[in-house]
Write a protein that holds these residues in place. Structure first.
Motif, PDB file in Angstrom:
ATOM      1  N   THR A  29       0.915 -15.248   4.532  1.00 34.63           N
ATOM      2  CA  THR A  29       0.944 -13.795   4.647  1.00 34.63           C
ATOM      3  C   THR A  29      -0.118 -13.162   3.755  1.00 34.63           C
ATOM      4  N   VAL A  30      -0.929 -12.297   4.377  1.00 29.96           N
ATOM      5  CA  VAL A  30      -1.927 -11.525   3.643  1.00 29.96           C
ATOM      6  C   VAL A  30      -1.419 -10.092   3.501  1.00 29.96           C
ATOM      7  N   THR A  31      -1.347  -9.616   2.252  1.00 29.13           N
ATOM      8  CA  THR A  31      -0.968  -8.234   1.979  1.00 29.13           C
ATOM      9  C   THR A  31      -2.221  -7.464   1.595  1.00 29.13           C
ATOM     10  N   PRO A  32      -2.692  -6.535   2.437  1.00 28.23           N
ATOM     11  CA  PRO A  32      -3.918  -5.792   2.112  1.00 28.23           C
ATOM     12  C   PRO A  32      -3.669  -4.713   1.064  1.00 28.23           C
ATOM     13  N   ARG A  33      -4.743  -4.100   0.623  1.00 29.70           N
ATOM     14  CA  ARG A  33      -4.694  -3.207  -0.545  1.00 29.70           C
ATOM     15  C   ARG A  33      -3.841  -1.965  -0.334  1.00 29.70           C
ATOM     16  N   ARG A  34      -3.738  -1.491   0.900  1.00 31.83           N
ATOM     17  CA  ARG A  34      -3.024  -0.231   1.136  1.00 31.83           C
ATOM     18  C   ARG A  34      -1.662  -0.433   1.804  1.00 31.83           C
ATOM     19  N   LYS A  35      -1.183  -1.673   1.827  1.00 36.09           N
ATOM     20  CA  LYS A  35       0.179  -1.910   2.282  1.00 36.09           C
ATOM     21  C   LYS A  35       1.131  -1.442   1.185  1.00 36.09           C
ATOM     22  N   VAL A  36       1.941  -0.430   1.464  1.00 33.20           N
ATOM     23  CA  VAL A  36       2.856   0.104   0.453  1.00 33.20           C
ATOM     24  C   VAL A  36       3.950  -0.920   0.166  1.00 33.20           C
ATOM     25  N   LEU A  37       4.129  -1.214  -1.124  1.00 28.55           N
ATOM     26  CA  LEU A  37       5.158  -2.153  -1.561  1.00 28.55           C
ATOM     27  C   LEU A  37       6.204  -1.389  -2.363  1.00 28.55           C
ATOM     28  N   PRO A  38       7.321  -1.023  -1.742  1.00 27.38           N
ATOM     29  CA  PRO A  38       8.350  -0.273  -2.473  1.00 27.38           C
ATOM     30  C   PRO A  38       9.023  -1.142  -3.515  1.00 27.38           C
ATOM     31  N   MET A  39       9.434  -0.526  -4.622  1.00 24.23           N
ATOM     32  CA  MET A  39      10.150  -1.182  -5.704  1.00 24.23           C
ATOM     33  C   MET A  39      11.508  -0.499  -5.875  1.00 24.23           C
ATOM     34  N   ARG A  40      12.526  -1.255  -6.222  1.00 20.77           N
ATOM     35  CA  ARG A  40      13.882  -0.710  -6.290  1.00 20.77           C
ATOM     36  C   ARG A  40      14.108   0.182  -7.496  1.00 20.77           C
ATOM     37  N   HIS A  41      13.450  -0.104  -8.626  1.00 24.68           N
ATOM     38  CA  HIS A  41      13.741   0.615  -9.863  1.00 24.68           C
ATOM     39  C   HIS A  41      12.515   1.260 -10.499  1.00 24.68           C
ATOM     40  N   THR A  42      11.371   1.144  -9.869  1.00 24.60           N
ATOM     41  CA  THR A  42      10.157   1.725 -10.426  1.00 24.60           C
ATOM     42  C   THR A  42       9.289   2.219  -9.276  1.00 24.60           C
ATOM     43  N   ASP A  43       8.144   2.795  -9.595  1.00 22.86           N
ATOM     44  CA  ASP A  43       7.298   3.390  -8.574  1.00 22.86           C
ATOM     45  C   ASP A  43       6.759   2.345  -7.608  1.00 22.86           C
ATOM     46  N   ALA A  44       6.646   2.732  -6.352  1.00 25.52           N
ATOM     47  CA  ALA A  44       6.066   1.857  -5.341  1.00 25.52           C
ATOM     48  C   ALA A  44       4.595   1.602  -5.645  1.00 25.52           C
ATOM     49  N   LEU A  45       4.113   0.439  -5.243  1.00 29.50           N
ATOM     50  CA  LEU A  45       2.678   0.154  -5.309  1.00 29.50           C
ATOM     51  C   LEU A  45       2.059   0.624  -4.005  1.00 29.50           C
ATOM     52  N   LYS A  46       1.331   1.731  -4.090  1.00 32.69           N
ATOM     53  CA  LYS A  46       0.729   2.299  -2.876  1.00 32.69           C
ATOM     54  C   LYS A  46      -0.670   1.762  -2.632  1.00 32.69           C
ATOM     55  N   GLU A  47      -1.394   1.464  -3.705  1.00 33.51           N
ATOM     56  CA  GLU A  47      -2.685   0.790  -3.616  1.00 33.51           C
ATOM     57  C   GLU A  47      -2.711  -0.288  -4.687  1.00 33.51           C
ATOM     58  N   HIS A  48      -3.234  -1.435  -4.354  1.00 30.84           N
ATOM     59  CA  HIS A  48      -3.134  -2.596  -5.242  1.00 30.84           C
ATOM     60  C   HIS A  48      -4.143  -3.635  -4.791  1.00 30.84           C
ATOM     61  N   TYR A  49      -4.273  -4.704  -5.577  1.00 32.87           N
ATOM     62  CA  TYR A  49      -5.116  -5.814  -5.167  1.00 32.87           C
ATOM     63  C   TYR A  49      -4.526  -6.474  -3.917  1.00 32.87           C
ATOM     64  N   ALA A  50      -5.404  -6.923  -3.041  1.00 33.97           N
ATOM     65  CA  ALA A  50      -4.963  -7.707  -1.901  1.00 33.97           C
ATOM     66  C   ALA A  50      -4.534  -9.088  -2.366  1.00 33.97           C
ATOM     67  N   MET A  51      -3.638  -9.726  -1.598  1.00 34.11           N
ATOM     68  CA  MET A  51      -3.149 -11.052  -1.978  1.00 34.11           C
ATOM     69  C   MET A  51      -2.825 -11.863  -0.736  1.00 34.11           C
ATOM     70  N   ILE A  52      -2.841 -13.177  -0.910  1.00 32.23           N
ATOM     71  CA  ILE A  52      -2.493 -14.114   0.160  1.00 32.23           C
ATOM     72  C   ILE A  52      -1.560 -15.165  -0.412  1.00 32.23           C
ATOM     73  N   GLY A  53      -0.608 -15.602   0.400  1.00 30.19           N
ATOM     74  CA  GLY A  53       0.297 -16.644  -0.062  1.00 30.19           C
ATOM     75  C   GLY A  53       1.337 -16.969   0.986  1.00 30.19           C
ATOM     76  N   MET A  54       2.315 -17.759   0.580  1.00 25.44           N
ATOM     77  CA  MET A  54       3.414 -18.120   1.471  1.00 25.44           C
ATOM     78  C   MET A  54       4.578 -17.193   1.193  1.00 25.44           C
ATOM     79  N   ALA A  55       5.115 -16.607   2.268  1.00 28.36           N
ATOM     80  CA  ALA A  55       6.176 -15.616   2.093  1.00 28.36           C
ATOM     81  C   ALA A  55       7.172 -15.706   3.240  1.00 28.36           C
ATOM     82  N   PHE A  56       8.385 -15.304   2.948  1.00 27.89           N
ATOM     83  CA  PHE A  56       9.399 -15.032   3.958  1.00 27.89           C
ATOM     84  C   PHE A  56       9.369 -13.516   4.155  1.00 27.89           C
TER      85      PHE A  56
END
Length: 329
Positions: A29-56
């Motif tokens: 799974t590749v997560t690009p820079r503008r894929k919003v990553l919500p967090m349960r207890h802190t601010d969502a990551l709206k822009e971030h470094y891109a990443m690749i790895g194995m994910a469910f």
């Protein structure tokens, strides 16, 4: 259980074996820079470094087992049952669910040193992703091109360990593994010398006797020693093909075969066995993620730089599990 390691030739590599009794339908799974990553207890990551790895991937959220970001910082979560301890959210701390730690660190940090600073603020909470997916007890190997560390949260709090050997397995805690490694200080890739009785005519009767005593069982403590010995004595050429091939050989020294680690039976009476579901190797400098599966030992790869890294949608690749046999006649 699992094993993770780093490796360096001309480029830098990071990867792991995932050892479990069943698969969660993991995907590269590749997560690009503008894929919003919500967090349960802190601010969502709206822009971030891109990443690749194995994910469910669940509900369009990547639950990463291991990943590398575009700067080369890499992380893997490994099973840590009985030692991992998660808390309720606490005031004055950066509260994160355990499944958020990999994207939260890789989304913001380019180096291990930057990760250390953020990890000092972290309180891992007992927040479940969903009722069907409770928190997994984990600890983490984190590495860049220059160093690696281990992050653990137990009942005694959080600890960050320097990891000079660049490998990790499971229980016990990381400091035990480093102490246990000292039991094998005399092991060598060279032929042994006769130190027992100098002057008595004793010669090695087999190649490989310098490593006599290196364990070969599947326990996490033994796998730590075996993969450390293999990695730290490993040699290969600098080409991508030679480096990647050698990295999989390192992981192969501690892979688990079906039937060798039996866990009982399921509700239908079927035998449950832990085995190496997949092995991964990511080129940290180039963002190329290589993998093999238990069924398919041929190497497949996904290059994160062939994706739209400025996008906002996950790129997901099913694992190539069909066996590949090259017929030459």
């Amino acid at each position: 259980m699992c094993t993770a390691a780093t490796y360096t030739t001309k480029d830098h590599y990071f990867g792991r074996n995932l050892d479990l009794e069943f698969s969660y339908h993991e995907t590269v799974t590749v997560t690009p820079r503008r894929k919003v990553l919500p967090m349960r207890h802190t601010d969502a990551l709206k822009e971030h470094y891109a990443m690749i790895g194995m994910a469910f991937v669940v509900e369009d959220y990547p639950l990463y087992y291991d990943a590398t970001n575009e700067k080369g910082l890499s992380m893997a979560g490994l099973n840590f049952p009985g030692n991992a301890h998660y808390n309720a959210p606490a005031d004055g701390r950066r509260n994160l669910a355990s499944f958020e730690l990999i994207p939260w660190i890789l989304g913001q940090c380019a180096t291990v040193e930057q990760a250390r600073i953020l990890l000092a603020e972290v309180n891992l909470t007992d927040t479940a992703f969903s009722p069907q997916l409770p928190p997994s007890p984990l600890h983490w190997l984190i590495a860049d091109q220059n160093e690696s560390i281990v992050f653990e949260q137990t009942e005694n709090g959080t600890r960050i360990f320097d990891n000079p050997v660049g490998v990790m397995t499971n229980n016990p805690t990381f400091d035990y593994h480093m102490l246990h490694l000292q039991d094998y200080m005399n092991a060598s890739a060279r032929l042994p010398e006769n130190r027992l009785a100098p002057g008595v005519g004793m010669e090695p009767y087999s190649r490989g006797m310098g490593g006599f005593g290196i364990p070969g069982d599947l326990s996490s403590a033994s796998r730590f020693v075996k993969v450390a010995f293999t990695k730290m004595n490993s040699l290969s050429g600098d080409s991508e093909e030679e480096s990647v091939s050698q990295f999989f050989k390192i992981l192969g020294s501690v892979e688990q075969q079906k039937g060798c680690c039996r866990l009982g039976t399921d509700e239908d009476g079927n035998l449950l066995c832990e085995y190496t579901i997949y092995s991964s190797c990511c080129n940290m400098d180039r963002g190329i993620y290589y993998y093999t599966t238990y069924e398919n030992s041929g190497i497949s790869c996904v290059d994160m730089n062939r994706e739209d890294l400025d996008g906002d949608r996950l790129a997901v690749y099913e694992l190539q599990k069909e066996p590949r046999i090259c017929r030459q006649n």
